[in-house]
Design a protein around this motif. Structure first.
Motif, PDB file in Angstrom:
ATOM      1  N   LEU A  35      26.769 -16.821  60.311  1.00 40.84           N
ATOM      2  CA  LEU A  35      26.715 -16.284  61.411  1.00 40.84           C
ATOM      3  C   LEU A  35      28.058 -16.486  62.089  1.00 40.84           C
ATOM      4  O   LEU A  35      28.679 -17.509  62.080  1.00 40.84           O
ATOM      5  CB  LEU A  35      25.754 -17.084  62.362  1.00 40.84           C
ATOM      6  CG  LEU A  35      25.152 -16.442  63.784  1.00 40.84           C
ATOM      7  CD1 LEU A  35      24.838 -14.948  63.803  1.00 40.84           C
ATOM      8  CD2 LEU A  35      24.415 -17.165  64.743  1.00 40.84           C
ATOM      9  N   ARG A  36      28.484 -15.367  62.907  1.00 35.67           N
ATOM     10  CA  ARG A  36      29.747 -15.517  63.692  1.00 35.67           C
ATOM     11  C   ARG A  36      29.622 -14.719  64.949  1.00 35.67           C
ATOM     12  O   ARG A  36      28.693 -14.369  65.218  1.00 35.67           O
ATOM     13  CB  ARG A  36      30.857 -14.569  62.830  1.00 35.67           C
ATOM     14  CG  ARG A  36      30.557 -13.138  62.821  1.00 35.67           C
ATOM     15  CD  ARG A  36      31.589 -12.172  62.108  1.00 35.67           C
ATOM     16  NE  ARG A  36      31.442 -10.722  62.255  1.00 35.67           N
ATOM     17  CZ  ARG A  36      30.354 -10.310  61.406  1.00 35.67           C
ATOM     18  NH1 ARG A  36      29.723 -10.959  60.228  1.00 35.67           N
ATOM     19  NH2 ARG A  36      30.349  -8.989  61.496  1.00 35.67           N
ATOM     20  N   GLU A  37      30.549 -15.491  65.917  1.00 33.37           N
ATOM     21  CA  GLU A  37      30.430 -15.020  67.243  1.00 33.37           C
ATOM     22  C   GLU A  37      30.391 -13.431  67.231  1.00 33.37           C
ATOM     23  O   GLU A  37      31.232 -12.863  66.656  1.00 33.37           O
ATOM     24  CB  GLU A  37      31.756 -15.645  68.031  1.00 33.37           C
ATOM     25  CG  GLU A  37      31.655 -15.402  69.343  1.00 33.37           C
ATOM     26  CD  GLU A  37      32.880 -16.177  70.101  1.00 33.37           C
ATOM     27  OE1 GLU A  37      32.970 -15.872  71.412  1.00 33.37           O
ATOM     28  OE2 GLU A  37      33.428 -16.857  69.551  1.00 33.37           O
ATOM     29  N   GLY A  38      29.723 -12.897  68.174  1.00 25.44           N
ATOM     30  CA  GLY A  38      29.749 -11.241  68.488  1.00 25.44           C
ATOM     31  C   GLY A  38      28.865 -10.734  67.505  1.00 25.44           C
ATOM     32  O   GLY A  38      28.609  -9.420  67.781  1.00 25.44           O
ATOM     33  N   GLN A  39      28.294 -11.145  66.581  1.00 22.34           N
ATOM     34  CA  GLN A  39      27.318 -10.880  65.563  1.00 22.34           C
ATOM     35  C   GLN A  39      25.769 -10.610  66.208  1.00 22.34           C
ATOM     36  O   GLN A  39      25.460 -11.475  66.871  1.00 22.34           O
ATOM     37  CB  GLN A  39      27.222 -11.461  64.380  1.00 22.34           C
ATOM     38  CG  GLN A  39      26.569 -10.853  63.228  1.00 22.34           C
ATOM     39  CD  GLN A  39      26.145 -11.885  62.003  1.00 22.34           C
ATOM     40  OE1 GLN A  39      27.087 -12.706  61.835  1.00 22.34           O
ATOM     41  NE2 GLN A  39      25.051 -11.610  61.199  1.00 22.34           N
ATOM     42  N   PHE A  40      25.287  -9.574  66.031  1.00 20.62           N
ATOM     43  CA  PHE A  40      23.859  -9.493  66.493  1.00 20.62           C
ATOM     44  C   PHE A  40      22.778 -10.154  65.330  1.00 20.62           C
ATOM     45  O   PHE A  40      23.037 -10.006  64.368  1.00 20.62           O
ATOM     46  CB  PHE A  40      23.241  -8.218  66.769  1.00 20.62           C
ATOM     47  CG  PHE A  40      23.808  -7.656  68.122  1.00 20.62           C
ATOM     48  CD1 PHE A  40      23.104  -7.830  69.516  1.00 20.62           C
ATOM     49  CD2 PHE A  40      25.022  -7.092  67.914  1.00 20.62           C
ATOM     50  CE1 PHE A  40      23.643  -7.218  70.379  1.00 20.62           C
ATOM     51  CE2 PHE A  40      25.506  -6.424  69.556  1.00 20.62           C
ATOM     52  CZ  PHE A  40      24.777  -6.545  70.638  1.00 20.62           C
TER      53      PHE A  40
END
Length: 207
Positions: A35-40
């Motif tokens: 998971l990464r920042e900005g990913q839905f």
């Protein structure tokens, strides 16, 4: 899948059956970003075995938020998916992990049909909230040598390793400070006989 029943024994049998039908169990190698920042968020991870690190990043620096241990989930993923917001955190596997991925669309309907699933998220919320308060307390009140020893001790306990393979830069990233600070404090701890530094590992001498 028996391992799902073992990890989530408090869920209703009907819900466990739906999870078996809809969810996916994946083997994910160490150091894989899930998971990464900005990913839905499309799936909510539940760790069956292994370890996942969740952290935030600000101005090029990382701050460790918490670890997801076996039989635990990511409350930040749940919160983001529930509001259909992009993720505010990053998650990466700390070791080879086996992870149950709950599809967000299904979870939304399960919450209405099976109130027992709320137990999972309430438990995780309480756990992460307590850990967040501890993190804030450490940052505000503890000296860096105390924070560093607590970090090393927790890392060794979670990974069941001593010595631990860690670089000063990695520690600095996770504690939200500079590598030079970690190197200086690590030397202090070594002089005090609390740690022993090898070529690419750190051994805890005094717990």
């Amino acid at each position: 899948m028996n391992e799902i029943h073992q990890s989530l024994p408090f869920l209703a049998p009907e819900l466990l059956k739906k999870i078996e039908e809809s969810a996916v169990v994946k083997e994910i190698p160490k150091d894989t970003e899930i998971l990464r920042e900005g990913q839905f968020v499309k799936v909510i991870p539940i760790v069956l075995s292994g370890l996942v690190k969740v952290y935030s990043r600000f101005k090029g620096k990382e701050l460790l938020l918490y670890y997801i241990r076996p039989n635990e989930g990511c409350i930040m993923s749940f919160a983001a998916s529930f509001k259909n917001d992009p993720s505010k955190v990053h998650a990466v596997t700390e070791e080879d992990s086996r992870i149950l991925l709950l599809p967000v669309d299904e979870v939304a309907s399960w919450i209405q049909q099976f109130p027992s699933i709320n137990t999972l998220f309430y438990q995780q919320y309480n756990l992460r909230y307590s850990e967040l308060l501890d993190t804030i307390s450490h940052v505000i009140f503890d000296k860096m040598d105390t924070r560093l020893m607590d970090y090393l001790t927790e890392k060794s306990s979670l990974t069941k390793q001593n010595p631990i393979k860690l670089s000063h830069r990695q520690i600095a990233n996770e504690l939200g400070t500079a590598r030079e600070v970690i190197s200086r404090v690590m030397k202090k701890l070594e002089i005090e006989g609390k740690v022993l530094q090898h070529s690419n590992t750190i051994e805890i001498i005094q717990w």
